[in-house]
Write an enzyme that holds these catalytic residues in place. Structure first.
Site, PDB file in Angstrom:
ATOM      1  N   GLY A  47       0.889  -1.130  -0.180  1.00 43.30           N
ATOM      2  CA  GLY A  47       0.138   0.045   0.082  1.00 43.30           C
ATOM      3  C   GLY A  47       0.949   1.319  -0.058  1.00 43.30           C
ATOM      4  O   GLY A  47       1.995   1.148   0.445  1.00 43.30           O
ATOM      5  N   GLN A  52       2.984   9.926   0.898  1.00 41.54           N
ATOM      6  CA  GLN A  52       4.211   9.172   1.110  1.00 41.54           C
ATOM      7  C   GLN A  52       5.274   9.567  -0.059  1.00 41.54           C
ATOM      8  O   GLN A  52       6.482   9.275   0.351  1.00 41.54           O
ATOM      9  CB  GLN A  52       4.083   7.912   1.277  1.00 41.54           C
ATOM     10  CG  GLN A  52       3.360   7.431   2.696  1.00 41.54           C
ATOM     11  CD  GLN A  52       3.264   5.795   2.686  1.00 41.54           C
ATOM     12  OE1 GLN A  52       2.194   5.365   2.066  1.00 41.54           O
ATOM     13  NE2 GLN A  52       4.334   5.142   3.206  1.00 41.54           N
ATOM     14  N   CYS A 116       5.686  -0.055   7.425  1.00 46.34           N
ATOM     15  CA  CYS A 116       5.335   1.334   6.615  1.00 46.34           C
ATOM     16  C   CYS A 116       6.648   1.619   5.618  1.00 46.34           C
ATOM     17  O   CYS A 116       7.688   1.607   6.172  1.00 46.34           O
ATOM     18  CB  CYS A 116       5.040   2.460   7.547  1.00 46.34           C
ATOM     19  SG  CYS A 116       4.510   3.749   6.718  1.00 46.34           S
ATOM     20  N   LEU A 117       6.279   1.941   4.464  1.00 44.44           N
ATOM     21  CA  LEU A 117       7.606   2.597   3.771  1.00 44.44           C
ATOM     22  C   LEU A 117       8.213   3.703   4.480  1.00 44.44           C
ATOM     23  O   LEU A 117       9.325   3.995   3.934  1.00 44.44           O
ATOM     24  CB  LEU A 117       7.115   2.249   2.410  1.00 44.44           C
ATOM     25  CG  LEU A 117       6.587   1.295   1.821  1.00 44.44           C
ATOM     26  CD1 LEU A 117       5.824   1.459   0.336  1.00 44.44           C
ATOM     27  CD2 LEU A 117       7.554   0.244   1.414  1.00 44.44           C
ATOM     28  N   HIS A 158      -4.921   2.061   7.322  1.00 45.85           N
ATOM     29  CA  HIS A 158      -3.246   2.382   7.303  1.00 45.85           C
ATOM     30  C   HIS A 158      -3.019   3.496   6.416  1.00 45.85           C
ATOM     31  O   HIS A 158      -2.502   4.499   6.568  1.00 45.85           O
ATOM     32  CB  HIS A 158      -2.335   1.342   7.073  1.00 45.85           C
ATOM     33  CG  HIS A 158      -1.092   1.465   7.032  1.00 45.85           C
ATOM     34  ND1 HIS A 158       0.009   1.285   8.046  1.00 45.85           N
ATOM     35  CD2 HIS A 158      -0.131   2.323   6.273  1.00 45.85           C
ATOM     36  CE1 HIS A 158       0.973   1.884   7.970  1.00 45.85           C
ATOM     37  NE2 HIS A 158       1.286   2.420   6.856  1.00 45.85           N
ATOM     38  N   GLU A 159      -3.559   3.266   4.964  1.00 45.64           N
ATOM     39  CA  GLU A 159      -3.158   4.239   3.986  1.00 45.64           C
ATOM     40  C   GLU A 159      -4.071   5.561   4.167  1.00 45.64           C
ATOM     41  O   GLU A 159      -3.661   6.397   4.015  1.00 45.64           O
ATOM     42  CB  GLU A 159      -3.508   3.404   2.601  1.00 45.64           C
ATOM     43  CG  GLU A 159      -2.500   2.283   2.322  1.00 45.64           C
ATOM     44  CD  GLU A 159      -1.006   2.618   2.526  1.00 45.64           C
ATOM     45  OE1 GLU A 159      -0.684   4.090   2.484  1.00 45.64           O
ATOM     46  OE2 GLU A 159      -0.497   1.652   2.894  1.00 45.64           O
ATOM     47  N   HIS A 162      -2.353   7.795   6.550  1.00 49.17           N
ATOM     48  CA  HIS A 162      -1.443   8.712   6.004  1.00 49.17           C
ATOM     49  C   HIS A 162      -1.997  10.132   5.565  1.00 49.17           C
ATOM     50  O   HIS A 162      -1.382  11.111   5.600  1.00 49.17           O
ATOM     51  CB  HIS A 162      -0.714   7.673   4.720  1.00 49.17           C
ATOM     52  CG  HIS A 162       0.319   6.983   5.204  1.00 49.17           C
ATOM     53  ND1 HIS A 162       1.250   7.463   5.988  1.00 49.17           N
ATOM     54  CD2 HIS A 162       0.421   5.791   5.280  1.00 49.17           C
ATOM     55  CE1 HIS A 162       2.236   6.580   6.008  1.00 49.17           C
ATOM     56  NE2 HIS A 162       1.624   5.442   5.671  1.00 49.17           N
TER      57      HIS A 162
END
Length: 191
Positions: A47, A52, A116-117, A158-159, A162
């Protein structure tokens, strides 16, 4: 298409609330969608939110496999591009949503580790709604409405976090559950 640079924890864009997209079908959003797809394919994630990649707009992308999520992929060098598995292994196809929103279905929650990226190498235990209903518009103008549970619901929440300037450590109830992914992998191997 381009691979975009991923913002890391501490960058102000990750703490900002993203702006709604006025025209989900615009050329700019379609170009962003293509770049986000290429960027996601270049990572070990499943994701990605526009914030991000330094774009303060309400756009997310995700997919979900039929298999348990594994931290093994995160040990691969970045030069080995990750591609989502074949369609027969996907429980949720690659989905890109503009102006996504969700609502819980019931009060049931579940705890699970998330990576998480934007926080590479770490994972933390986060409590999320077990089942949600979400909706959003694709860059082609189609309305997507789905009910999700488990890992599918987790990645959408989660996304969306962000887009509201929230990183998963802010959702954690105990920072003792923040760990390096390599340590978590070792613990999972012992179980």
């Amino acid at each position: 298409m381009s691979i975009l640079k991923i913002a890391r924890m501490g960058h102000p864009i990750l703490a900002a609330v993203a702006e709604p997209v006025q025209d989900p079908t615009s050329h700019a959003i379609k170009a962003l969608a293509n770049d986000m797809i290429e960027t996601l394919y270049d990572t070990a994630g499943n994701g990605l939110a526009a914030t991000q990649v330094h774009v303060p707009q309400r756009v997310i992308i995700f997919f979900q496999t039929n298999e348990e999520w594994s931290f093994d992929r995160l040990d691969e060098p970045p030069a080995r591009r990750f591609r989502p598995p074949a369609d027969n292994r996907l429980s949720v196809p690659l989905t890109l949503l503009v102006n996504p929103e969700y609502e819980p279905v019931g009060d049931d929650t579940v705890e699970g580790y998330e990576g998480c990226l934007s926080i590479p190498g770490l994972a933390g235990k986060v409590r999320r709604y077990r089942t949600i209903r979400y909706r959003g518009i694709t860059p082609d103008g189609q309305l997507v409405e789905r009910t999700a549970e488990g890992a599918h619901a987790q990645v959408v929440q989660h996304e969306c976090d962000h887009l509201d300037g929230i990183l998963y450590p802010e959702r954690m109830t105990d920072l003792k559950d923040l760990t390096f992914m390599t340590e978590l992998k070792l613990r999972q191997g012992e179980a």
